[in-house]
Design a protein around this motif. Structure first.
Motif, PDB file in Angstrom:
ATOM      1  N   UNK A 126       1.011  -1.088   0.142  1.00 11.44           N
ATOM      2  CA  UNK A 126       0.063  -0.099  -0.015  1.00 11.44           C
ATOM      3  C   UNK A 126       0.945   1.365  -0.169  1.00 11.44           C
ATOM      4  N   UNK A 127       1.905   1.298   0.866  1.00 13.59           N
ATOM      5  CA  UNK A 127       2.862   2.252   0.907  1.00 13.59           C
ATOM      6  C   UNK A 127       3.634   2.819  -0.428  1.00 13.59           C
ATOM      7  N   UNK A 128       3.916   1.437  -1.255  1.00 10.47           N
ATOM      8  CA  UNK A 128       4.619   1.580  -2.353  1.00 10.47           C
ATOM      9  C   UNK A 128       3.701   2.133  -3.492  1.00 10.47           C
ATOM     10  N   UNK A 129       2.469   1.688  -3.348  1.00 13.52           N
ATOM     11  CA  UNK A 129       1.419   1.892  -4.538  1.00 13.52           C
ATOM     12  C   UNK A 129       0.468   3.051  -4.163  1.00 13.52           C
ATOM     13  N   UNK A 130       0.331   3.377  -2.757  1.00 14.08           N
ATOM     14  CA  UNK A 130      -0.765   4.380  -2.589  1.00 14.08           C
ATOM     15  C   UNK A 130      -2.020   3.960  -2.809  1.00 14.08           C
ATOM     16  N   UNK A 131      -2.069   2.610  -2.875  1.00 13.48           N
ATOM     17  CA  UNK A 131      -3.602   2.035  -3.230  1.00 13.48           C
ATOM     18  C   UNK A 131      -3.752   1.201  -2.003  1.00 13.48           C
ATOM     19  N   UNK A 298      -4.449   4.516   9.656  1.00 12.63           N
ATOM     20  CA  UNK A 298      -3.935   3.010   9.219  1.00 12.63           C
ATOM     21  C   UNK A 298      -4.832   2.086   8.472  1.00 12.63           C
ATOM     22  N   UNK A 299      -5.818   2.247   9.346  1.00 15.06           N
ATOM     23  CA  UNK A 299      -7.041   1.239   8.862  1.00 15.06           C
ATOM     24  C   UNK A 299      -7.631   1.622   7.457  1.00 15.06           C
ATOM     25  N   UNK A 300      -7.812   2.902   7.513  1.00 11.79           N
ATOM     26  CA  UNK A 300      -8.351   3.463   6.385  1.00 11.79           C
ATOM     27  C   UNK A 300      -7.554   3.394   5.078  1.00 11.79           C
ATOM     28  N   UNK A 301      -6.275   3.457   5.287  1.00  7.12           N
ATOM     29  CA  UNK A 301      -5.441   3.502   4.375  1.00  7.12           C
ATOM     30  C   UNK A 301      -5.140   1.981   3.731  1.00  7.12           C
ATOM     31  N   UNK A 302      -5.410   1.101   4.217  1.00  9.27           N
ATOM     32  CA  UNK A 302      -5.033  -0.105   4.082  1.00  9.27           C
ATOM     33  C   UNK A 302      -6.483  -0.886   3.507  1.00  9.27           C
TER      34      UNK A 302
END
Length: 343
Positions: A126-131, A298-302
């Motif tokens: 997720x951090x690598x792609x932003x998705x 963090x939850x929302x992001x992943x």
């Protein structure tokens, strides 16, 4: 070449190393808490402390292993062990009971469920792609998954109700609602917040607006509220019912900036003259201090692809949706009330 004597190249101090190790073992804390919640250990201690062997007999588990689990949780302030080897409740463990007001049992089961744990394990991607990781892990976006999986939907609805329920009356008391008018609970689920607002403000009427599955069993079927509300299924991206106050509680963090603007525009278009949009969310402030919004982010992001937003980020969304930030009201809970009006 001699090793650098710079502080940045020296070995970490003991306290810093210990802190890092504590953070590293965080996933075990979640697993231990989920196990205790699944076994309903807190309920079984409602009448007083008990030994691990007694609890194991009730739960069909291995006594020595259960004791090790409880010892771990006691070291974190969840349960406590006395000098006789019996475990009892702490304030945190009390909130894990299923039969008390403000119980967080369902929330613990939600936040430690596979729907969040599995995407969190893919955080690096997720951090690598932003998705969001959720579609990669489950093969479909989060809310489509809930629509197709009834059991997951039940876990989500119960956990969110327990998570946000204690905030309902806090918000209803903290904001100066008008004496008359219509309050629209946008994405309001079963309507806990709308119920609290209508109970405190008898001159108001309300609309519970969400997907059909969410509003199927509203919490507003009480004699004192009869005739003052209606449930209206719909899509908040397509529009919202007209009203004087539009509530958005724990809605915007689920969505991308573009989707948030669409939701806010729906509310803006449906606002009566002089109306207000109230965003109720954890709003993380600048700086390094801990804040629930930073954990939720963090939850929302992943899992959902959204984010918890700072005051400046909310202002930017308001501006794009034709709204302006009026004020932010803190509450005794973890969330703030961010008030916006039409430009």
């Amino acid at each position: 070449m001699e090793p650098s004597s710079s502080p940045h190249s020296s070995a970490p101090d003991a306290s810093g190393a210990m802190r890092l190790m504590e953070e590293t073992f965080g996933f075990f804390r979640s697993a231990a808490l989920r196990t205790a919640a699944s076994l309903r250990i807190a309920d079984r201690l409602a009448d007083g402390p008990r030994t691990a062997a007694e609890l194991a007999a009730d739960t069909g588990t291995d006594g020595p292993t259960l004791r090790r689990l409880l010892r771990h949780l006691a070291s974190r302030g969840v349960f406590q062990e006395d000098g006789t080897g019996r475990f009892g409740l702490t304030p945190a463990a009390y909130a894990l009971r299923t039969d008390v007001p403000g119980s967080l049992h369902a929330t613990v089961l939600l936040l430690t469920d596979d729907m969040f744990l599995r995407p969190s394990a893919d955080l690096a991607e997720t951090v690598r792609t932003g998705e969001s990781a959720f579609p990669r892990v489950f093969g479909t976006p989060f809310f489509q998954h809930l629509a197709a999986d009834g059991a997951a939907r039940e876990v989500f609805d119960a956990g969110m109700a327990a998570f946000s329920g204690p905030l309902d009356d806090v918000v209803a008391a903290a904001y100066p609602f008008p004496g008359r008018g219509t309050v629209v609970d946008v994405g309001g689920g079963r309507g806990g917040l709308l119920r609290a607002v209508l109970q405190r403000h008898p001159g108001l009427s309300g609309v519970l607006f969400d997907q059909a599955a969410a509003v199927r069993e509203p919490l507003l079927a009480e004699a004192e509220l009869e005739g003052r509300w209606r449930a209206e299924p719909g899509d908040f991206f397509a529009g919202a019912p007209e009203g004087d106050i539009h509530l958005l509680k724990h809605v915007l963090p689920d969505w991308s900036d573009e989707d948030c603007v669409r939701i806010l525009r729906s509310c803006r278009k449906a606002l009566a003259p002089g109306g207000r949009v109230l965003v109720v969310d954890a709003v993380p402030p600048p700086g390094n201090d801990p804040h629930p919004g930073k954990d939720l982010d963090m939850l929302m992001m992943t899992a959902l692809g959204g984010s918890t937003r700072t005051p400046a980020e909310l202002d930017a969304l308001f501006a794009e949706a034709g709204l302006r930030h009026v004020r932010t009201l803190p509450t005794p809970g973890f969330a703030s009330i961010v008030e916006a009006a039409a430009v």
